[in-house]
Write a protein that holds these residues in place. Structure first.
Motif, PDB file in Angstrom:
ATOM      1  N   GLY A  14     -10.669  33.904  41.410  1.00 38.99           N
ATOM      2  CA  GLY A  14     -11.067  33.929  42.692  1.00 38.99           C
ATOM      3  C   GLY A  14     -11.128  32.786  43.495  1.00 38.99           C
ATOM      4  O   GLY A  14     -10.239  31.701  42.544  1.00 38.99           O
ATOM      5  N   PRO A  15     -11.988  32.105  44.357  1.00 32.74           N
ATOM      6  CA  PRO A  15     -11.889  31.592  45.216  1.00 32.74           C
ATOM      7  C   PRO A  15     -12.788  30.241  44.761  1.00 32.74           C
ATOM      8  O   PRO A  15     -12.936  28.482  45.090  1.00 32.74           O
ATOM      9  CB  PRO A  15     -12.411  31.702  46.506  1.00 32.74           C
ATOM     10  N   GLY A  16     -13.317  30.295  43.174  1.00 30.70           N
ATOM     11  CA  GLY A  16     -13.899  29.256  43.591  1.00 30.70           C
ATOM     12  C   GLY A  16     -15.753  28.860  42.554  1.00 30.70           C
ATOM     13  O   GLY A  16     -15.278  28.457  41.277  1.00 30.70           O
ATOM     14  N   GLY A  92      -7.665  32.636  43.123  1.00 24.53           N
ATOM     15  CA  GLY A  92      -8.077  34.134  44.232  1.00 24.53           C
ATOM     16  C   GLY A  92      -7.328  35.408  43.288  1.00 24.53           C
ATOM     17  O   GLY A  92      -7.422  35.192  42.117  1.00 24.53           O
ATOM     18  N   ASP A  93      -6.491  35.337  44.358  1.00 28.08           N
ATOM     19  CA  ASP A  93      -6.027  36.601  42.981  1.00 28.08           C
ATOM     20  C   ASP A  93      -4.615  36.460  42.865  1.00 28.08           C
ATOM     21  O   ASP A  93      -3.400  35.741  43.691  1.00 28.08           O
ATOM     22  CB  ASP A  93      -5.803  37.994  44.552  1.00 28.08           C
ATOM     23  N   PRO A  94      -4.632  36.807  41.882  1.00 27.14           N
ATOM     24  CA  PRO A  94      -2.850  36.327  41.390  1.00 27.14           C
ATOM     25  C   PRO A  94      -1.548  37.070  41.855  1.00 27.14           C
ATOM     26  O   PRO A  94      -0.888  36.410  41.442  1.00 27.14           O
ATOM     27  CB  PRO A  94      -2.562  37.161  39.374  1.00 27.14           C
ATOM     28  N   VAL A 120     -10.056  37.457  43.712  1.00 31.14           N
ATOM     29  CA  VAL A 120     -10.979  37.838  45.697  1.00 31.14           C
ATOM     30  C   VAL A 120     -10.178  36.620  46.211  1.00 31.14           C
ATOM     31  O   VAL A 120     -10.305  35.317  45.509  1.00 31.14           O
ATOM     32  CB  VAL A 120     -12.226  37.419  45.266  1.00 31.14           C
ATOM     33  N   THR A 121      -9.031  36.323  46.561  1.00 27.69           N
ATOM     34  CA  THR A 121      -8.418  35.435  47.514  1.00 27.69           C
ATOM     35  C   THR A 121      -9.552  34.922  48.637  1.00 27.69           C
ATOM     36  O   THR A 121      -9.822  35.737  48.840  1.00 27.69           O
ATOM     37  CB  THR A 121      -7.386  37.190  48.352  1.00 27.69           C
ATOM     38  N   ALA A 122      -8.985  34.014  49.195  1.00 30.19           N
ATOM     39  CA  ALA A 122      -9.568  33.241  49.777  1.00 30.19           C
ATOM     40  C   ALA A 122     -10.314  33.760  51.781  1.00 30.19           C
ATOM     41  O   ALA A 122     -10.018  33.681  51.461  1.00 30.19           O
ATOM     42  CB  ALA A 122      -8.071  31.850  50.110  1.00 30.19           C
ATOM     43  N   GLU A 201     -11.969  25.734  55.140  1.00 29.39           N
ATOM     44  CA  GLU A 201     -11.273  25.090  53.594  1.00 29.39           C
ATOM     45  C   GLU A 201     -12.462  25.276  52.776  1.00 29.39           C
ATOM     46  O   GLU A 201     -14.228  25.239  52.640  1.00 29.39           O
ATOM     47  CB  GLU A 201     -12.073  23.407  54.401  1.00 29.39           C
ATOM     48  N   ASN A 202     -12.129  25.266  51.110  1.00 23.72           N
ATOM     49  CA  ASN A 202     -12.887  25.365  50.162  1.00 23.72           C
ATOM     50  C   ASN A 202     -13.635  26.768  50.183  1.00 23.72           C
ATOM     51  O   ASN A 202     -15.181  26.909  50.163  1.00 23.72           O
ATOM     52  CB  ASN A 202     -14.049  24.928  49.910  1.00 23.72           C
ATOM     53  N   ALA A 203     -13.281  27.866  50.827  1.00 28.54           N
ATOM     54  CA  ALA A 203     -13.806  28.395  51.067  1.00 28.54           C
ATOM     55  C   ALA A 203     -14.241  29.721  49.836  1.00 28.54           C
ATOM     56  O   ALA A 203     -13.664  29.306  48.374  1.00 28.54           O
ATOM     57  CB  ALA A 203     -12.476  30.152  51.218  1.00 28.54           C
ATOM     58  N   GLY A 229      -9.715  19.856  51.167  1.00 31.43           N
ATOM     59  CA  GLY A 229      -9.358  20.983  49.945  1.00 31.43           C
ATOM     60  C   GLY A 229      -8.370  21.669  50.765  1.00 31.43           C
ATOM     61  O   GLY A 229      -8.133  21.530  51.780  1.00 31.43           O
ATOM     62  N   PRO A 230      -8.345  23.261  49.822  1.00 31.12           N
ATOM     63  CA  PRO A 230      -7.328  23.882  49.954  1.00 31.12           C
ATOM     64  C   PRO A 230      -7.897  24.559  51.769  1.00 31.12           C
ATOM     65  O   PRO A 230      -9.219  25.055  51.638  1.00 31.12           O
ATOM     66  CB  PRO A 230      -7.886  25.250  49.153  1.00 31.12           C
ATOM     67  N   VAL A 231      -7.300  24.728  52.243  1.00 33.63           N
ATOM     68  CA  VAL A 231      -7.627  25.487  54.020  1.00 33.63           C
ATOM     69  C   VAL A 231      -6.539  27.212  54.274  1.00 33.63           C
ATOM     70  O   VAL A 231      -5.748  27.305  53.780  1.00 33.63           O
ATOM     71  CB  VAL A 231      -7.542  24.804  54.907  1.00 33.63           C
TER      72      VAL A 231
HETATM   73  N1  SAH Z   1      -3.640  33.404  44.277  1.00 35.67           N
HETATM   74  C1  SAH Z   1      -4.319  32.057  45.979  1.00 35.67           C
HETATM   75  C2  SAH Z   1      -3.617  32.046  46.729  1.00 35.67           C
HETATM   76  C3  SAH Z   1      -2.528  30.363  45.977  1.00 35.67           C
HETATM   77  S1  SAH Z   1      -1.354  30.280  48.075  1.00 35.67           S
HETATM   78  C4  SAH Z   1      -5.402  33.550  46.667  1.00 35.67           C
HETATM   79  O1  SAH Z   1      -5.520  34.226  46.231  1.00 35.67           O
HETATM   80  O2  SAH Z   1      -6.232  32.742  46.786  1.00 35.67           O
HETATM   81  C5  SAH Z   1      -2.726  28.791  47.346  1.00 35.67           C
HETATM   82  C6  SAH Z   1      -2.871  28.539  49.230  1.00 35.67           C
HETATM   83  O3  SAH Z   1      -4.007  29.446  49.019  1.00 35.67           O
HETATM   84  C7  SAH Z   1      -4.023  26.736  49.198  1.00 35.67           C
HETATM   85  O4  SAH Z   1      -3.105  26.386  49.704  1.00 35.67           O
HETATM   86  C8  SAH Z   1      -4.696  27.352  50.801  1.00 35.67           C
HETATM   87  O5  SAH Z   1      -4.045  27.686  51.960  1.00 35.67           O
HETATM   88  C9  SAH Z   1      -5.339  29.027  50.066  1.00 35.67           C
HETATM   89  N2  SAH Z   1      -6.863  29.013  49.367  1.00 35.67           N
HETATM   90  C10 SAH Z   1      -6.670  29.109  47.993  1.00 35.67           C
HETATM   91  N3  SAH Z   1      -8.408  28.622  47.525  1.00 35.67           N
HETATM   92  C11 SAH Z   1      -8.338  28.309  48.687  1.00 35.67           C
HETATM   93  C12 SAH Z   1     -10.320  28.470  48.991  1.00 35.67           C
HETATM   94  N4  SAH Z   1     -10.876  28.209  48.101  1.00 35.67           N
HETATM   95  N5  SAH Z   1     -10.164  28.290  50.138  1.00 35.67           N
HETATM   96  C13 SAH Z   1      -9.419  28.491  51.429  1.00 35.67           C
HETATM   97  N6  SAH Z   1      -8.152  27.776  50.824  1.00 35.67           N
HETATM   98  C14 SAH Z   1      -7.772  28.729  50.017  1.00 35.67           C
END
Ligand code: SAH
Length: 261
Positions: A14-16, A92-94, A120-122, A201-203, A229-231
């Motif tokens: 998941g996202p974090g 996120g989702d693999p 759960v994907t971003a 960012e950081n969803a 962070g990831p966006v």
């Molecule tokens: N498997 C992950 C994606 C991996 S690729 C998924 O399903 O979410 C990595 C990219 O995913 C990052 O560069 C960003 O664009 C996005 N990402 C992953 N986690 C994120 C988060 N918590 N918030 C925003 N973007 C995120």
């Protein structure tokens, strides 16, 4: 005699936030004997693994280099052949930009049983957190997940014609530094410059940040925001429904109770 080869579970973290793990993912992590985790996996999720579990970080973090894919594959295989329950934890989702296809094919090719546990994907986390849908009846009939990252110096082909379709919600992953160029390409391919667009960012985490702007301005705003962070970037009419204030969970987050070992 060789021990029975263990199993490798490719698990979405998941996202974090740990409470966005699926129950199946949580059980896999709690039962892991070896855990290989990517840089995007939050510490609080890694902490759910048993104390005795071997924990190996495979992604870049705090300046350390990432492991090569080949090294990760070989390591998973070696651990599985020792008979361990191996969990490969990915943000996120693999199955979304997670190399799950490559890793599963490698392991299955070597006779190791593989199970994929979704996450759960971003884009889903961003939508839930900021109160907008990814599809919306009559306005957003399609969701396109694409990447803004580069290959050989050129923007990867995001399928620009589909991405420019006015009824598509586009979710752009990766390539934080290429977002401005990608969004420009979208306008060149006919998407209206006034289309609502968001960068999150950081969803899914408490420190999530939302930027909302029309498509023609979002790139510059992302550049100015200097995210670290990831966006994930979302473009489409449904983005107009985003709520500017981060809405956390309905109840304050509770730490996940650790089960008795
Ligand atoms: N498997 C992950 C994606 C991996 S690729 C998924 O399903 O979410 C990595 C990219 O995913 C990052 O560069 C960003 O664009 C996005 N990402 C992953 N986690 C994120 C988060 N918590 N918030 C925003 N973007 C995120």
């Amino acid at each position: 005699m060789q021990p029975e080869p263990g199993r490798v579970r490719l698990v979405g973290a998941g996202p974090g936030a740990a409470d966005l793990l699926t129950v199946r993912a949580l059980r896999a992590v709690e039962g892991a004997q070896a855990l290989l985790y990517d840089a995007l996996v939050a510490d609080e999720v890694v902490a759910l693994a048993p104390a005795a579990c071997l924990k190996i970080q495979t992604g870049k973090r705090a300046g350390r280099a990432s492991m090569r894919q080949e090294t990760i594959n070989r390591l998973m295989l070696r651990l599985a052949r020792r008979g361990l329950q191996v969990v490969r934890l990915k943000g996120g989702d693999p199955s979304v930009f997670g190399r799950v296809g490559e890793e599963a094919a490698f392991l299955r090719g070597h006779g190791v049983e593989v199970e994929v546990v979704p996450g759960v994907t971003a884009a889903s986390a961003a939508a839930a957190q900021f109160g907008f849908p990814l599809t919306h009846r009559g306005e957003a009939r399609r969701l396109l997940i694409a990447t803004a990252s580069v290959r050989d110096g050129a923007l990867a082909d995001a399928g620009w014609a589909q991405a420019a379709d006015p009824e598509t919600t586009l979710a752009l992953y990766m390539g934080r530094d290429r977002i401005e160029a990608a969004l420009r390409r979208l306008i060149e391919h006919g998407r209206s410059p006034r289309t609502p667009a968001l960068a999150v960012e950081n969803a899914g985490r408490p420190d999530a940040r939302l930027l909302a702007a029309p498509l023609e301005r979002l790139g510059a705003e992302v550049a100015a925001a200097a995210f670290d962070g990831p966006v994930v970037v979302l473009v489409g009419e449904a983005c107009a429904l985003a709520q500017p204030a981060a809405r956390g969970e309905v109840d304050p987050p509770q730490p996940l109770a650790r089960r008795a070992p």
